[in-house]
Each structure stands twice: as structure tokens, then as C-alpha cells.
Write an enzyme that holds these catalytic residues in place. Structure first.
Site, PDB file in Angstrom:
ATOM      1  N   ARG A 198      -9.351   0.977   9.179  1.00 38.79           N
ATOM      2  CA  ARG A 198      -8.944  -0.383   9.533  1.00 38.79           C
ATOM      3  C   ARG A 198     -10.016  -1.106  10.337  1.00 38.79           C
ATOM      4  NH1 ARG A 198      -3.035   0.541   9.169  1.00 38.79           N
ATOM      5  NH2 ARG A 198      -1.873  -1.338   9.634  1.00 38.79           N
ATOM      6  N   ARG A 221      -0.319  -8.362  13.532  1.00 42.15           N
ATOM      7  CA  ARG A 221      -0.883  -7.359  12.609  1.00 42.15           C
ATOM      8  C   ARG A 221      -1.778  -8.038  11.564  1.00 42.15           C
ATOM      9  NH1 ARG A 221       4.597  -4.773  10.912  1.00 42.15           N
ATOM     10  NH2 ARG A 221       3.408  -3.580   9.400  1.00 42.15           N
ATOM     11  N   LYS A 272       0.834  -1.221   0.000  1.00 41.74           N
ATOM     12  CA  LYS A 272       0.000   0.000   0.000  1.00 41.74           C
ATOM     13  C   LYS A 272       0.865   1.267   0.000  1.00 41.74           C
ATOM     14  CE  LYS A 272      -2.156  -1.011   3.880  1.00 41.74           C
ATOM     15  NZ  LYS A 272      -1.510  -2.289   4.288  1.00 41.74           N
ATOM     16  N   ARG A 310      12.348  -5.839   4.901  1.00 41.91           N
ATOM     17  CA  ARG A 310      12.327  -4.491   4.314  1.00 41.91           C
ATOM     18  C   ARG A 310      13.029  -3.451   5.186  1.00 41.91           C
ATOM     19  NH1 ARG A 310       5.813  -2.982   4.596  1.00 41.91           N
ATOM     20  NH2 ARG A 310       5.719  -2.788   6.864  1.00 41.91           N
ATOM     21  N   ARG A 316      11.626  -0.687  10.574  1.00 41.82           N
ATOM     22  CA  ARG A 316      10.543  -0.430  11.519  1.00 41.82           C
ATOM     23  C   ARG A 316      10.627  -1.420  12.678  1.00 41.82           C
ATOM     24  NH1 ARG A 316       5.009   0.158   8.147  1.00 41.82           N
ATOM     25  NH2 ARG A 316       4.298  -0.831  10.061  1.00 41.82           N
TER      26      ARG A 316
END
Ligand code: AMP
Length: 214
Positions: free
Chosen positions: A88, A172, A13, A127, A161
Site C-alpha cells: 500500500r 481510506r 479485491k 456491505r 466491519r
């Protein structure tokens, strides 16, 4: 044009929102990015937000909806909004309707990035981004051309992160399945949902999104 990018963590996203911003007259509104700013502050709210984010649970609906409202308030009417990571929950989806109406905007598209969940853990845990310009990289799929140097700006400073570890990622994803996926029918009833294959290459997904927005 106002759109929602919907999909589990790691679906792409944020990457796609940045791509769209560059070519369309649109701005990415990422509640995750806004909360990452909030957690930097040495305040009670900052500490609370950090604890929730690090657990992989969701921050309260009131906090994130107020952030989106304030952001739209500050935006020029001619700029479209790309909602990334918001709404969400069903409560947030209803708040968004009210907030958009208040700002004289309407929702044009909800784009669902459909992905294979097993691949997501691999995507997320590898990432990292350039701490200077924000360019995204991946340990296994997109390394820098020269080791330790950002291709885009030359910085040697990178960051990851804190919530991109396997345990938090699993929470999550559970949150996504339990609270976020169930809001799709609200938008399906309105006939504004398009499904895009989020497992395709970044360029292919961008092309699919361009086709929807054109
Ligand atoms: P993201 O960058 O979108 O993956 O969000 C990172 C974390 O921020 C999430 O795991 C949640 O803890 C929090 N968060 C971001 N957006 C929302 C939202 N719309 N509602 C509740 N919590 C959120």
C-alpha cells in the site's frame, strides 16, 4: 504465479481474491484480514492496530511486511500468492521485492481494479458478511434470499466491519490516492500492470482476471 490486486477500498479485491483461490492453485494474502485477527487480541499491539484501522489510516510498513514475510514462509512453494491490500506504500512495494526474492518467488502480474470513487462509498457502507462462512452481502445490491439467513450456510449471524462507515471510508480513499496509487508506476516500468474495469459485474471481473492468469 504471484499477483497483486491493487485498487481503492471497495474495488472488489477481496471478493475477486476469494474467487481466484477457488479455481487456481493460489492463496489470498490479505493484510487487512491479518490485521483484523491481530486487533481481536487483548494486547497493546491489538489495541494500537484497532485504533489505526478505525481511523482509516495505514498501519506501519514494518508490521504489515513482517506479516507477509511470515505468511510466505509458511506457504508451500507450489501455491501462488494473491496479494490483497498489500503493498500500500512505496516502502512496502520495495519490501515485497526483497521478501519475494528471499522466498524464491517472482511477481507475475499487478492487476489494477479501476473504479468510480463515488460508487465506492455506496458499495462499502452497505456491505456485510456471514459471521459463520464469510459469504459477502450488500444492503442494496445483494441481499440474502431469505431475510436474515445466509444463502450459503444457513447461519443467522452477520457482521459489518467497524471501519466501513462513511467518515473512515473517505480517509481510506485519501490514503489510497496519496500513498498507494503512486506505486503503480514502479510496476508499470516493469510492464506487468493490467487494468481491469472494476465497475463491471463480479462475474465479468472474474472472467477478465481468469483471462490474465491463463
Ligand atoms: P482492508 O481490509 O485491506 O481494506 O484494510 C483495512 C485497514 O487495515 C486499512 O484501512 C488499514 O488501516 C489497514 N491495512 C490493511 N492493509 C494494510 C497495509 N498493507 N498497510 C497498512 N495498513 C494496512
Amino acid at each position: 504465479m504471484n499477483i497483486i490486486l491493487l485498487g481503492p477500498p471497495g474495488a472488489g479485491k477481496g471478493t475477486q481474491a476469494t474467487n481466484l483461490e477457488e479455481r487456481h492453485s493460489m492463496l489470498q494474502l490479505s493484510t487487512g484480514d491479518m490485521l483484523r485477527e491481530t486487533r481481536k487480541a487483548d494486547t497493546e499491539l491489538g489495541r494500537q492496530v484497532a485504533d489505526v484501522m478505525d481511523s482509516g489510516a495505514l498501519v506501519s510498513d514494518e508490521i504489515v511486511s513482517a506479516m507477509i514475510d511470515a505468511k510466505l514462509e509458511s506457504m508451500d512453494d507450489s501455491i501462488g500468492a494473491i496479494f490483497d491490500g498489500y503493498p500500500r506504500t512505496a516502502a512496502q512495494a520495495h519490501s515485497l521485492d526483497d521478501i519475494l526474492a528471499k522466498h524464491g518467488r517472482k511477481l507475475d502480474h499487478v492487476i489494477e481494479l479501476a473504479v468510480d470513487e463515488d460508487a465506492l462509498v455506496d458499495r462499502i457502507t452497505g456491505r456485510f458478511t456471514c459471521a459463520n462462512c464469510g459469504e459477502g452481502y450488500h444492503d442494496r445490491h445483494k441481499q440474502t434470499a431469505e431475510s436474515g439467513v445466509c444463502d450459503k450456510c444457513g447461519s443467522t449471524d452477520f457482521k459489518r466491519r467497524p471501519d466501513d462507515n462513511e467518515e473512515t471510508v473517505r480517509t481510506r480513499m485519501q490514503e489510497y490516492r496519496a500513498k498507494t496509487a503512486p506505486i503503480l508506476p514502479i510496476y508499470e516500468e516493469r510492464g506487468i500492470v493490467t487494468r481491469v474495469d472494476g465497475m463491471a459485474s463480479i462475474d465479468e471481473v472474474t472472467a477478465a482476471l481468469d483471462a490474465i492468469l491463463s
